[in-house]
Design a protein around this motif. Structure first.
Motif, mmCIF file in Angstrom:
data_model
loop_
_atom_site.group_PDB
_atom_site.id
_atom_site.type_symbol
_atom_site.label_atom_id
_atom_site.label_comp_id
_atom_site.label_asym_id
_atom_site.label_seq_id
_atom_site.Cartn_x
_atom_site.Cartn_y
_atom_site.Cartn_z
ATOM 1 N N ALA A 56 105.512 108.306 18.062
ATOM 2 C CA ALA A 56 105.198 109.381 18.999
ATOM 3 C C ALA A 56 104.052 110.206 18.407
ATOM 4 N N PRO A 57 103.380 111.018 19.225
ATOM 5 C CA PRO A 57 102.251 111.813 18.701
ATOM 6 C C PRO A 57 102.647 112.752 17.565
ATOM 7 N N GLU A 58 103.853 113.342 17.636
ATOM 8 C CA GLU A 58 104.252 114.333 16.645
ATOM 9 C C GLU A 58 105.075 113.762 15.497
ATOM 10 N N TYR A 59 105.648 112.587 15.668
ATOM 11 C CA TYR A 59 106.506 112.039 14.619
ATOM 12 C C TYR A 59 106.638 110.528 14.786
ATOM 13 N N THR A 60 107.217 109.885 13.754
ATOM 14 C CA THR A 60 107.538 108.451 13.800
ATOM 15 C C THR A 60 109.039 108.311 13.644
ATOM 16 N N ARG A 61 109.645 107.527 14.533
ATOM 17 C CA ARG A 61 111.097 107.324 14.485
ATOM 18 C C ARG A 61 111.395 105.924 13.959
ATOM 19 N N ILE A 62 112.264 105.854 12.948
ATOM 20 C CA ILE A 62 112.689 104.573 12.370
ATOM 21 C C ILE A 62 114.187 104.445 12.623
ATOM 22 N N VAL A 63 114.585 103.361 13.275
ATOM 23 C CA VAL A 63 115.976 103.172 13.678
ATOM 24 C C VAL A 63 116.568 101.970 12.938
ATOM 25 N N PHE A 64 117.674 102.197 12.239
ATOM 26 C CA PHE A 64 118.396 101.132 11.547
ATOM 27 C C PHE A 64 119.597 100.737 12.415
ATOM 28 N N ASP A 65 119.600 99.521 12.916
ATOM 29 C CA ASP A 65 120.738 99.026 13.698
ATOM 30 C C ASP A 65 121.827 98.564 12.732
ATOM 31 N N LEU A 66 123.040 99.084 12.926
ATOM 32 C CA LEU A 66 124.138 98.848 11.991
ATOM 33 C C LEU A 66 125.334 98.195 12.680
ATOM 34 N N THR A 67 126.151 97.547 11.890
ATOM 35 C CA THR A 67 127.382 96.972 12.451
ATOM 36 C C THR A 67 128.479 98.011 12.589
ATOM 37 N N GLY A 68 128.333 99.161 11.908
ATOM 38 C CA GLY A 68 129.349 100.214 11.985
ATOM 39 C C GLY A 68 128.821 101.507 11.399
ATOM 40 N N ALA A 69 129.652 102.531 11.403
ATOM 41 C CA ALA A 69 129.249 103.832 10.863
ATOM 42 C C ALA A 69 129.158 103.773 9.340
ATOM 43 N N ILE A 70 128.217 104.534 8.784
ATOM 44 C CA ILE A 70 128.023 104.552 7.329
ATOM 45 C C ILE A 70 127.792 105.990 6.858
ATOM 46 N N ASP A 71 127.831 106.173 5.546
ATOM 47 C CA ASP A 71 127.380 107.416 4.924
ATOM 48 C C ASP A 71 125.991 107.167 4.359
ATOM 49 N N HIS A 72 125.138 108.205 4.386
ATOM 50 C CA HIS A 72 123.775 108.001 3.884
ATOM 51 C C HIS A 72 123.239 109.297 3.289
ATOM 52 N N GLN A 73 122.223 109.172 2.489
ATOM 53 C CA GLN A 73 121.504 110.307 1.918
ATOM 54 C C GLN A 73 120.013 110.060 2.067
ATOM 55 N N VAL A 74 119.269 111.145 2.339
ATOM 56 C CA VAL A 74 117.814 111.059 2.476
ATOM 57 C C VAL A 74 117.189 112.110 1.563
ATOM 58 N N PHE A 75 116.190 111.724 0.783
ATOM 59 C CA PHE A 75 115.490 112.693 -0.053
ATOM 60 C C PHE A 75 114.070 112.211 -0.320
ATOM 61 N N MET A 76 113.217 113.158 -0.780
ATOM 62 C CA MET A 76 111.805 112.866 -1.010
ATOM 63 C C MET A 76 111.510 112.705 -2.505
ATOM 64 N N LEU A 77 110.541 111.864 -2.820
ATOM 65 C CA LEU A 77 109.974 111.743 -4.163
ATOM 66 C C LEU A 77 108.460 111.857 -4.022
ATOM 67 N N ASN A 78 107.802 112.423 -5.057
ATOM 68 C CA ASN A 78 106.344 112.527 -4.969
ATOM 69 C C ASN A 78 105.673 111.888 -6.181
ATOM 70 N N LYS A 79 104.334 111.855 -6.089
ATOM 71 C CA LYS A 79 103.473 111.239 -7.122
ATOM 72 C C LYS A 79 103.847 109.791 -7.409
ATOM 73 N N PRO A 80 103.735 108.899 -6.446
ATOM 74 C CA PRO A 80 103.238 109.087 -5.079
ATOM 75 C C PRO A 80 104.355 109.534 -4.118
ATOM 76 N N GLU A 81 103.945 109.897 -2.887
ATOM 77 C CA GLU A 81 104.900 110.359 -1.885
ATOM 78 C C GLU A 81 105.759 109.195 -1.394
ATOM 79 N N ARG A 82 107.099 109.408 -1.457
ATOM 80 C CA ARG A 82 108.029 108.392 -0.978
ATOM 81 C C ARG A 82 109.221 109.070 -0.305
#
Length: 478
Positions: free
Chosen positions: A35-61
């Motif tokens: 989309a113009p303002e953002y990018t959406r990434i969708v993971f199709d799963l077989t069931g519900a999961i727990d997850h964590q999201v965080f940033m790393l830099n130098k380089p940006e990840r």
């Protein structure tokens, strides 16, 4: 026969391992929506999961850790062009967890959430990536909405909303005909029709196959300073016999609930109402806020019903109508307090005949043309203040020159000359027949005289005049 203790323990451990592996969820596929303002990434799963999201830099990840999850040996290659993501990789983090790493071209702000299964998809993990470089910037689309047409007068702005999009396909008809694709096609055609009309400018809430939240659509319309919001959809029903196009406006109950929501949420205090009038609520008392919102929503609702009625009558020229009147409901996209808003159901995509029509490019063009005609009829009659259309309707600021009608001399003093138009003239006095929309002040401006001059020469005690009334207009003062 009892098994030796060591063998029994071994079997139990093997059983536990197998059970854990069996219960682990799987990433079936990954999809990308840009989309113009953002990018959406969708993971199709077989069931519900727990997850964590965080940033790393130098380089940006951007790192995603998925618990109790496995992945197939290979995943489809993804197209990240035009997004802040340069690539994606994954590896096992432990016996039960998987780590995905998104390599980035720039700093981003991520948002993630889980979605439960629906009619089209199973469990999903959604990650939205917002580039920090675009935060707080107006889009080119929104800036273009301010285009001036002539003499400092602005366009009438129509915000066109193609329903659904991206992860949300909407209704699906025969042959996998998707509502999101049909309505985007109609929205683009409608934009072309409106942009071709002088004094109008159309803006899209989405220009491609991506999702915009329901509240996000109305926020975009307000940023675009829209004079009208038109949300386009295609209906569906479990009975294939259901058919017909329809137009919807906000219900009274929906308006009441929305007003309550605005008054209850402090973040709305700084928002503006009244469309281009830009009335801030931040410095108003609670009572005045309620009065202003009530007036604004009442006015917008009346305008919505008026324009909806014209659009419905135009659509009836090419489509069968489901109802012959504008229907009302509490749709979220219709709840802007200061913008007249309608939702157009272009037909039932679940009906084989109407699905065939909606799948036709020529039919979609016809629908768009009728929508444009209905919108034009409304704004020609009720152009917003400060627009080119209002300027034209008022006769333009430079008044047309009065061309005196030649008066033939007659022998009889009691005879009167025939007037060929609404204006006649003698050496010092012009006669003018009052037209629809005239006021005494408007006539005075038209002939560059004062209101008092008109009152005096016509013996008027008030400024009230009537259509068809003949006024004497004195010669312009030098």
């Amino acid at each position: 026969m009892l098994l030796p203790g060591r063998i029994l323990i071994t079997l139990c451990l093997m059983s536990l391992v197998c059970s854990t592996a069996f219960s682990a969820e799987q990433v079936k596929s990954i999809r990308v929506w840009k989309a113009p303002e953002y990018t959406r990434i969708v993971f199709d799963l077989t069931g519900a999961i727990d997850h964590q999201v965080f940033m790393l830099n130098k380089p940006e990840r951007l790192v995603l850790d998925l618990s109790n999850t496995v992945t197939p040996k290979s995943l489809s290659k993804l197209d990240f062009s035009g997004s802040p993501v340069s690539g994606i990789r994954h590896a096992r983090r432990s016996k039960t967890d998987v780590r995905f790493v998104l390599d980035l071209k720039e700093a981003v702000k991520p948002k993630s959430f889980l979605l439960k299964p629906n009619d089209h998809y199973g469990n999903r993990l959604v990650v939205d990536v917002y580039p920090l470089s675009k935060q707080g910037q107006q889009s080119e689309s929104i800036q273009s909405a301010k285009t001036v047409v002539a003499n400092g007068k602005r366009n009438v702005i129509i915000s066109i909303d193609a329903g659904h999009g991206g992860e949300d396909p909407g209704a699906i008809g025969p042959g996998r005909l998707m509502e999101k694709n049909v309505v985007l096609s109609i929205a683009r055609e409608l934009k072309r029709e409106i942009d071709a009309m002088k004094g109008y400018r159309a803006e899209l809430t989405r220009s491609g196959d991506y999702y915009v939240s329901l509240r996000g659509r109305t926020r975009l319309a307000r940023k675009q300073k829209a004079d009208l919001f038109v949300s386009i959809h295609a209906d569906a029903f479990h009975k294939k016999s259901a058919r017909g196009a329809s137009v919807w406006a906000l219900s009274e109950r929906g308006a009441t609930s929305e007003m309550g929501r605005w008054l209850a949420q402090k973040e709305n205090d700084a928002d503006l109402i009244g469309g281009v009038g830009n009335v801030s609520l931040g410095d108003k008392s609670d009572v005045l806020k309620e009065v202003l919102l009530d007036l604004s929503m009442t006015s917008s609702l009346k305008s919505s019903l008026d324009v909806g009625s014209l659009v419905l009558s135009e659509m009836g020229q090419v489509a069968r109508l489901h109802k012959k009147h504008v229907e009302q409901a509490g749709f979220v996209v219709l709840k802007s307090p200061d913008i007249p808003s309608i939702l157009v159901e272009t037909g039932f995509i679940s009906n084989p005949t109407e699905a065939k029509n909606l799948g036709s490019h020529n039919y979609r063009k016809k629908i768009a043309k009728r929508l444009a005609h209905g919108i034009k009829r409304y704004f020609q009659d009720k152009p917003p203040v400060g627009t080119y259309l209002a300027w034209v309707k008022a006769g333009r600021p430079t008044a047309p020159k009065v061309v005196p009608t030649r008066v033939h001399r007659v022998e009889s003093a009691s005879s009167t000359p025939k007037v060929a138009s609404s204006v006649s003239s003698s050496k010092s006095v012009t006669k003018y027949k009052v037209q629809h929309g005239d006021s005494l002040s408007r006539v005075a401006r038209k002939f560059s005289v004062t209101v008092n001059d008109l009152k005096e020469i016509n013996g008027l005690k008030s400024s009230i005049i009537h259509v068809g009334q003949t006024l004497k207009v004195p010669a312009k003062r030098s």
